[in-house]
Motif scaffolding. Structure first.
Motif: not given
Length: 915
Positions: A96-98, A100-108, A156-162, A174-182
């Protein structure tokens, strides 16, 4: 019990004996397939992964992983067709543009992603992918309230938010934010007032929505809570369209220069280039840029923090013209194995829809993705070998200097002796190594074979790139690229025309591309040799008028070049080459307007050294309210030969075919208040303008595929009433007597034909229809059906015959007609591409070979598939498993036996004579 076992064994043997299958050693022996992904849109090069890969998305709705070393496809996922499959965003974890941002999932957890894609708009599908194997791990969707405005939506994607941005032009965002994974919303939709936004002047760069307004940029940070607009002054108003720079938040490219509207992101404003890409080198962020100068692709890079050049990455690569204009898409660097510095791989997309990988100062590999959008193909005969060409010249030669029959025989005998002496001399020089070197085409193996199965496949693509491909091996022998060309108005594509084949030795074959200039809309002609790919007859010719219609003349001059007749927008007629102008006298033309469904006929006359066109008829198919639009036009193949003039009936009488070479089928579609949609079929004689036959289908709609050959027509459509695909077939007959058995004339008002029609159910969606064609038309006609699943079914015409009786009758059995069953079978052995699935199958093209039994086939779509079919089996060719040794032994034994018997018989006769 024993009797039952014997019966079961006998049944198994009978089943085995009737099986039809493809032997393992026959796979890819007569066919090959090219797998493509399409024109590159977004990509991520990752050389530091435990499995180096290139992840990409394309304009064809494909996500794929490509091998870094070879460019071969590791895995490919073909998404839904547009607009549902239009990829809006490709996000790779850690890219991503940042940084340090990552979309890796937590363990489990299973809600992270290696790669995320957003596609479509109504609904928008968000999917998470496993990049190692290309597996879909999860997905969620969202349905907008206003589907029309959602068509212009951006993501666009930024800090785990879509974030989903939907503009309302000249009003607000009109801007709507979603949690990218859910897919859960983070809150309510925010509305940002922006009355200055327009579709032509705005773009999204990271989290910034930027619009150009004269000599200034107006930008909004969509993740900022203030919602305040910022203005950035420009030196001059941009001449070209603004482009975002991926990897830098709030940075865009204007006329080759970098401009940042983000105060926290500095750029090197002194750079000037056609393409940029952002990456890392020596743990510092760098900016790479590339341009072509004098045929050399120059790659340079600078550090973003101080704009100092990165000397290790400077390189120049020879860049062939047929690739078009390159654009740097992405790159990555990795420590070399010997530890001496780092090596970088640069990934380019080009205007010719190619994908290139540059590494180490050379083009490491390339992918020709223009083949994912083929619009026309032609099979061209290969040239003869020198000895065969000389012999053919001798057979065609005429001794015009001799007047008597005896002297002509003497000249032919002398030519034969001379030719054989030259061949013996050439053979002797070749044996001792002093013979002439082989030509370029001979070294490439481009020599005609005995059966005419080996041909050059000339392919024209949507981007203006032309390929010369070996139809046996699939090798690309040459490539050409025509920049700044496009298809014509009225939904017509560019055309590939064969003006002279390779059959006229020693004259070279000639092909012509007819296109439209992308700048001014005028016509463009490009003439070339289809065997070598070199320009011929002057090459590129820019016309000073717009092309309205074209036709290929049937007659030729002494150079065997068929002239191209062009009708311009002012109805003036032109012929190329110009020396064939007189041959256009008496020709008939027609034009069809797709939107108004209006047909117009013209007569071409040659007088006083000039050509003129006269409007002779007009037909309106639009209906009383002009709602009907033409969705399909099908004429007959101009190289088609009709072998049988009639059909033998059960009472031994003949039902003669209505073979009108000027008959063209038009299909129109219109909405209807009662039946939702109506499909109309018109058979029109385009010389006289008379409508021969019409038929209406209610509650049916596209997709439509149509094929027209001899005296029959077949077309497929979707029946909305019963929700299935149907195929309707039509046959036309004159009756039991012919009006004229030698010459057809549309001007003598032939009687209306007898029409037989029938409809069938096919359990699949039909994407393309094409008939098989052979050299003399003796072989049975089959219909090749391309399906949405990517298979090609070879359907015999007797299964589609509209004269199939409802019940089995004596007359039907005498004709060989199968009793009517509405469902068409699709046995697996009829799939000519077995397991070689053709993604996004669009068209099927056929051409005759030198064997009457065999037809050459090429299927195009996202993939390219080339094969051959034999509708009546290979009756003129020995089978592959023919036992040559056995027949040789039998012939030797019979010959020896006959000689021995002859000797014994002569001895017996001699003994009897002495008695």
């Amino acid at each position: 019990m024993q009797a039952k076992g014997m019966l079961a064994g006998l049944s198994a043997l009978l089943l085995l004996s009737t099986c039809s299958a493809l032997y393992e050693d026959q796979i890819k022996k007569f066919d090959w397939r090219g797998v493509n992904v399409g024109a590159l849109r977004q990509s991520r090069v990752d050389l530091n992964h435990f499995q180096p890969r290139i992840l990409l998305s394309t304009n064809e709705g494909v996500v794929a992983s490509v091998c870094v070393k070879t460019g071969e496809i590791v895995w490919r996922q073909v998404l839904e067709q547009k607009p549902r499959g239009d990829i809006k965003l490709l996000q790779v974890s850690g890219f991503s543009d940042d940084s340090s941002d990552t979309a890796a999932a937590p363990i489990g957890s299973n809600m992270g992603f290696d790669m995320l894609t957003v596609q479509g708009h109504a609904p928008a599908l968000v999917r998470g992918w496993n990049t190692n194997m290309g597996a879909l791990e999860w997905e969620w969707s969202t349905m907008p309230l206003n589907t029309e405005r959602a068509l212009d939506g951006l993501w666009f994607y930024s800090r785990s938010v879509l974030y989903h941005v939907v503009p309302t032009w000249k009003s607000h965002l009109e801007v709507t934010a979603y949690f990218a994974s859910s897919g859960h919303s983070t809150g309510s939709t925010s509305k940002v007032m922006a009355s200055w936004i327009t579709p032509e002047n705005c773009l999204l760069s990271g989290t910034y929505y930027i619009c150009v307004d004269g000599k200034q940029l107006i930008s909004l940070d969509l993740v900022s809570k203030s919602g305040q607009a910022f203005r950035t002054a420009l030196e001059a108003e941009p001449k070209s369209k603004l482009q975002p720079l991926a990897g830098l938040n709030g940075v865009l490219i204007a006329d080759g220069k970098l401009i940042s509207v983000n105060k926290d992101q500095a750029v090197c404003s002194g750079l000037q280039s056609s393409s940029y890409a952002v990456g890392t080198f020596n743990y510092r962020k760098i900016l790479a840029y590339a341009d072509v100068a004098s045929g050399i692709l120059k790659i340079n890079a600078v550090y973003l923090d101080n704009c100092s050049p990165v000397a290790e990455l400077e390189q120049g690569v020879p860049f062939p013209e047929h690739f078009g204009t390159p654009s740097l898409n992405s790159f990555d660097c990795k420590l070399k194995r010997n530890g001496e510095g780092k090596g970088c791989l640069f990934l380019f997309s080009t205007s010719a829809e190619s994908i290139l990988a540059v590494q180490g100062g050379r083009i490491r590999w390339s992918r020709e993705e223009a083949l994912a959008n083929v619009i026309d193909t032609q099979f061209v005969d290969l040239p003869l070998a020198d000895t065969e060409g000389t012999l053919e010249n001798e057979m065609k030669g005429k001794a015009v200097d001799f007047t008597s029959f005896e002297r002509d025989i003497v000249s032919a005998f002398l030519r034969r002796i001379t030719t054989q002496a030259v061949q013996i001399r050439s053979l002797f020089l070749h044996v001792i190594g002093l013979g002439p070197p082989p030509t370029a085409t001979q070294r490439a193996g481009l020599v005609r074979d005995s059966f005419g199965l080996h041909k050059m496949l000339v392919v024209l693509t949507r981007s203006g790139k032309i390929f010369g491909i070996d139809n046996i091996s699939g090798k690309h022998h040459w490539q050409l690229y025509l920049p700044n060309v496009k298809g014509f108005d009225n939904a017509e594509q560019m055309r590939l025309i064969i003006q002279r084949s390779a059959k006229h030795f020693p004259l070279q074959p000639l092909c012509t591309i007819l296109a439209q200039d992308a700048a001014n809309g005028n016509g463009v002609l490009y003439r070339f040799n289809p065997i070598t790919g070199q320009a011929s007859e002057g090459g590129l010719l820019q016309l000073d008028y717009k092309v309205k219609q074209l036709s290929l003349l049937g007659e030729t001059e002494n150079d065997f070049v068929k002239g191209i007749l062009l009708l311009d927008a002012s109805n003036k007629v032109h012929v190329y080459p110009q020396h064939a102008t007189s041959l256009a006298d008496g020709l008939y033309l027609y034009t069809a307007d797709v939107k108004t469904s209006e047909l117009t006929g013209y007569f071409v006359k040659y007088a006083g050294g000039q050509l003129s066109s006269t409007h002779i008829w007009n037909v309106r198919l639009g209906g009383h309210n002009s709602e009907q639009q033409i969705i399909g036009v099908a004429g007959k193949n101009p190289i088609e030969h009709v072998h049988s003039q009639g059909r033998v009936l059960g009472d031994r009488s003949v039902l003669y075919k209505y073979i009108n070479p000027n008959l063209v089928a038009f299909v129109t579609q219109a909405p209807d208040a009662t039946h939702k949609s109506i499909l109309n079929l018109y058979l029109v004689d385009v010389v006289s303008g008379s409508v021969i036959f019409t038929m209406t289908h209610r509650k049916v709609r596209a997709p439509l595929s149509i094929v027209h050959s001899e005296n029959w027509l077949a077309y497929s459509y979707f029946n909305e009433k019963v929700r299935r695909t149907e195929i309707t077939t039509i046959e036309l007959y004159e009756g039991k007597s012919q009006a004229n058995s030698s010459v057809w004339s549309s001007l003598q008002a032939p009687p209306m034909p007898l029409v037989e029609r029938q409809s069938y159910i096919i359990p699949t969606i039909v994407e393309a229809l094409r008939e098989t064609i052979t050299e003399r038309g003796i072989t049975n006609k089959h219909v090749l059906i391309g399906t949405s699943s990517g298979s090609i079914v070879e359907m015999p015409w007797h299964l589609l015959d509209p004269r199939r009786p409802i019940a089995s009758t004596t007359q039907g059995r005498e004709e060989g007609a199968i009793p009517y069953i509405p469902e068409l079978p699709l046995p697996t052995e009829s799939h000519i591409n077995y397991n070689q699935t053709i993604a996004r199958l669009r068209n099927i093209y056929t051409a005759p070979s030198g064997l009457e039994s065999t037809c050459l086939v090429v299927a195009t779509g996202l993939d390219l598939f080339v094969t051959r079919v034999a509708p009546s089996k290979t009756f003129d060719l020995l089978k592959e498993d023919f036992d040559y040794i056995l027949i040789s032994i039998v012939l030797v034994a019979l010959t020896s036996g006959s000689l021995i018997v002859k000797h014994l018989a002569s001895r017996k006769l001699l003994k009897q004579a002495w008695k």
